[in-house]
Design an enzyme around this catalytic site. Structure first.
Site, PDB file in Angstrom:
ATOM      1  NE  ARG A  34      -6.870  -2.407   5.971  1.00  7.34           N
ATOM      2  CZ  ARG A  34      -6.793  -3.573   4.453  1.00  7.34           C
ATOM      3  NH1 ARG A  34      -6.526  -5.110   4.743  1.00  7.34           N
ATOM      4  NH2 ARG A  34      -6.614  -3.182   3.178  1.00  7.34           N
ATOM      5  CE  LYS A 194      -2.428  -8.718  -1.656  1.00  8.54           C
ATOM      6  NZ  LYS A 194      -4.308  -8.217  -1.289  1.00  8.54           N
ATOM      7  N   GLY A 343      -3.149  -2.108   2.512  1.00  6.81           N
ATOM      8  CA  GLY A 343      -3.097  -1.729   3.097  1.00  6.81           C
ATOM      9  C   GLY A 343      -1.554  -1.481   4.191  1.00  6.81           C
ATOM     10  N   GLY A 367      -7.547  -2.474  -3.437  1.00  6.51           N
ATOM     11  CA  GLY A 367      -8.456  -2.863  -4.242  1.00  6.51           C
ATOM     12  C   GLY A 367      -9.559  -2.169  -5.090  1.00  6.51           C
TER      13      GLY A 367
HETATM   14  P1  ADP Z   1      -0.702  -2.643  -1.318  1.00  4.54           P
HETATM   15  O1  ADP Z   1      -1.627  -3.735   0.463  1.00  4.54           O
HETATM   16  O2  ADP Z   1      -1.049  -1.535  -0.438  1.00  4.54           O
HETATM   17  O3  ADP Z   1      -2.161  -2.579  -1.955  1.00  4.54           O
HETATM   18  P2  ADP Z   1       0.823  -4.752  -2.137  1.00  4.54           P
HETATM   19  O4  ADP Z   1      -0.078  -6.100  -1.055  1.00  4.54           O
HETATM   20  O5  ADP Z   1       0.459  -4.757  -3.740  1.00  4.54           O
HETATM   21  O6  ADP Z   1       0.059  -3.202  -1.455  1.00  4.54           O
HETATM   22  O7  ADP Z   1       2.629  -5.079  -1.999  1.00  4.54           O
HETATM   23  C1  ADP Z   1       2.734  -4.384  -0.269  1.00  4.54           C
HETATM   24  C2  ADP Z   1       4.214  -5.417  -1.016  1.00  4.54           C
HETATM   25  O8  ADP Z   1       5.059  -5.337  -2.081  1.00  4.54           O
HETATM   26  C3  ADP Z   1       5.233  -5.127   0.458  1.00  4.54           C
HETATM   27  O9  ADP Z   1       4.812  -6.631   1.180  1.00  4.54           O
HETATM   28  C4  ADP Z   1       6.461  -4.975  -0.091  1.00  4.54           C
HETATM   29  O10 ADP Z   1       7.597  -5.592   0.486  1.00  4.54           O
HETATM   30  C5  ADP Z   1       6.390  -5.567  -2.064  1.00  4.54           C
HETATM   31  N1  ADP Z   1       7.695  -5.173  -2.550  1.00  4.54           N
HETATM   32  C6  ADP Z   1       6.992  -3.720  -2.491  1.00  4.54           C
HETATM   33  N2  ADP Z   1       8.373  -3.845  -3.643  1.00  4.54           N
HETATM   34  C7  ADP Z   1       8.585  -5.035  -4.039  1.00  4.54           C
HETATM   35  C8  ADP Z   1       9.898  -5.742  -4.824  1.00  4.54           C
HETATM   36  N3  ADP Z   1      10.343  -4.508  -6.077  1.00  4.54           N
HETATM   37  N4  ADP Z   1       9.389  -7.101  -4.785  1.00  4.54           N
HETATM   38  C9  ADP Z   1       9.169  -7.884  -4.180  1.00  4.54           C
HETATM   39  N5  ADP Z   1       8.072  -7.106  -3.058  1.00  4.54           N
HETATM   40  C10 ADP Z   1       8.334  -5.945  -3.752  1.00  4.54           C
HETATM   41 MG    MG Z   2      -1.355  -5.582   0.438  1.00 10.43          MG
END
Ligand code: ADP
Ligand code: MG
Length: 387
Positions: A34, A194, A343, A367
């Protein structure tokens, strides 16, 4: 929407709202994606002789100063990338007064002030007044925050002449390819942790996407809604009913869930492959399993447009990175125009060794990109349309 190229910025004090919300690791920037994405706008402005004030948030410090959320490591990294020291202003008014044309200073984490994210228009407005006083022009370049009605994103834009930065322009251009004239099949891959933030999007994506592949922690409410046993997997119980109704509304096969997962009692333990609907009671699913990864890859191979948000597993730990790796590999091998959003998803592809350039577009917003592809009005973009 005006852009920074529409303004003669030499000598102007320009407040740039950037998105510098990067992961930290032991007080250092763990992924500077970023920060790098903010460079084109910042260097264009300084090169043209603007006096640049960068503002951003980091994490969720809860409206009060907290050294753990200081932007100091980010200022240090930005300075390295710009080849010039970046100061974090302790007294913003004085720091801005001391800025020379072509100079740049950074403000401390905006969310140290509760007014930044306040629901109260008056409170937010007072903070926006303070920010607006620092500058002659406002530049919106923090794409990852444009969906937030926050003082630095929305209110301050209404108080100053305003322009979109290059990052916001590029993001809007790429994501608009997922809202109109979509080349089909259009496949959406959702994952991550999330879940609450992203859950509502599924209702709208059912109406636009041909197929929705769901992995990561996002899969558990759906698996639970189908009566599966998800053990101690990350799950928000109130989402199970909603997941059930999405499954009812979706066309047969439109929502694809994992059939197997890699489960373990704790993250530190090596996992074992189990059926996704029969996770042992004392274990949690930490990645999609190999069979699911292969099925997801096959769906991706036939796509012509892809949106991917959310890692398929806890990719930060090698035993649970396979699903995310497989999805990234399949996307690279497809002919689809792909937008990767989020992110952590961006950080995941870089951590796994895939350069951004192998994907159609890597969005800096999770988001924000999800809301944009649903056709929602985003406060930070709407403010730019006001004159
Ligand atoms: P982004 O930032 O790409 O939108 P999120 O913040 O929603 O993604 O999620 C990212 C996190 O999700 C990572 O840190 C990863 O470790 C976690 N994650 C992925 N799959 C699982 C799971 N099955 N259980 C717990 N955490 C998970
Ligand atoms: Mg995230």
């Amino acid at each position: 929407m005006k852009t920074i190229d529409d303004f003669e910025v030499a000598g102007l004090r320009v407040l740039v709202r950037a998105d510098l919300n990067v992961p930290l690791d032991g007080g250092r920037v763990a992924d500077d994606g970023r920060i790098r994405a903010s460079l084109p706008t910042l260097t264009a402005l300084t090169t043209r002789g603007a006096r640049v004030i960068v503002c951003a948030h980091l994490g969720r410090p809860g409206g009060k100063p907290d050294p753990r959320y200081s932007l100091a490591p980010v200022a240090a990294r930005l300075g390295e990338l710009l080849g010039d020291r970046v100061d974090l202003a302790t007294d913003p008014a004085a720091a801005v007064a001391a800025l020379r044309p072509g100079g740049l200073v950074m403000l401390e984490n905006l969310r140290f002030n509760a007014a930044e994210t306040s629901q109260d228009d008056v409170q937010r407005g007072l903070f926006a007044d303070q920010l607006a006083e620092l500058a002659d022009l406002y530049v919106a370049d923090g794409f990852g925050a444009v969906h937030r009605k926050h003082a630095s994103v929305y209110d301050v834009a209404l108080r100053l002449p305003h322009a979109a930065g290059y990052l916001v322009q590029a993001e809007v251009a790429a994501l608009s390819r997922l809202t109109a004239d979509i080349r089909r099949p259009y496949v959406v891959v959702l994952g991550g942790a999330k879940v609450a933030d992203k859950f509502d999007a599924i209702g709208s994506l059912i109406t636009t996407a041909d197929r929705i592949l769901i992995g990561g922690a996002m899969a558990f409410p759906f698996l639970a809604a189908r009566g599966g046993k998800v053990g101690t997997s990350l799950l928000e119980a109130d989402q199970v009913d909603a997941a059930g109704s999405y499954l009812d509304r979706a066309a047969p096969g439109q929502i694809e869930l994992p059939s197997d997962v890699i489960a373990a009692a704790q993250r530190a333990a090596p996992g074992q492959v189990v059926a996704a609907d029969a996770i042992p009671a004392d274990q949690m699913g930490l990645d999609i399993g190999p069979e699911s990864a292969a099925r997801f890859a096959a769906s991706i191979a036939g796509a012509r447009t892809i949106f991917w948000n959310g890692p398929m597993g806890v990719f930060e730990l090698a035993p649970y990175a396979g699903g995310t790796q497989a999805v990234a590999q399949a996307i690279i091998g497809s002919d689809a125009f792909t937008v990767v959003g989020g992110g952590d998803t961006g950080a995941a592809i870089r951590a796994l060794g895939f350069p951004d350039a192998r994907f159609g577009y890597v969005s800096t917003g999770g988001g924000a990109s999800l809301e944009l592809i649903q056709g929602k009005t985003l406060p930070g973009l709407a403010a730019l349309e006001e004159s």
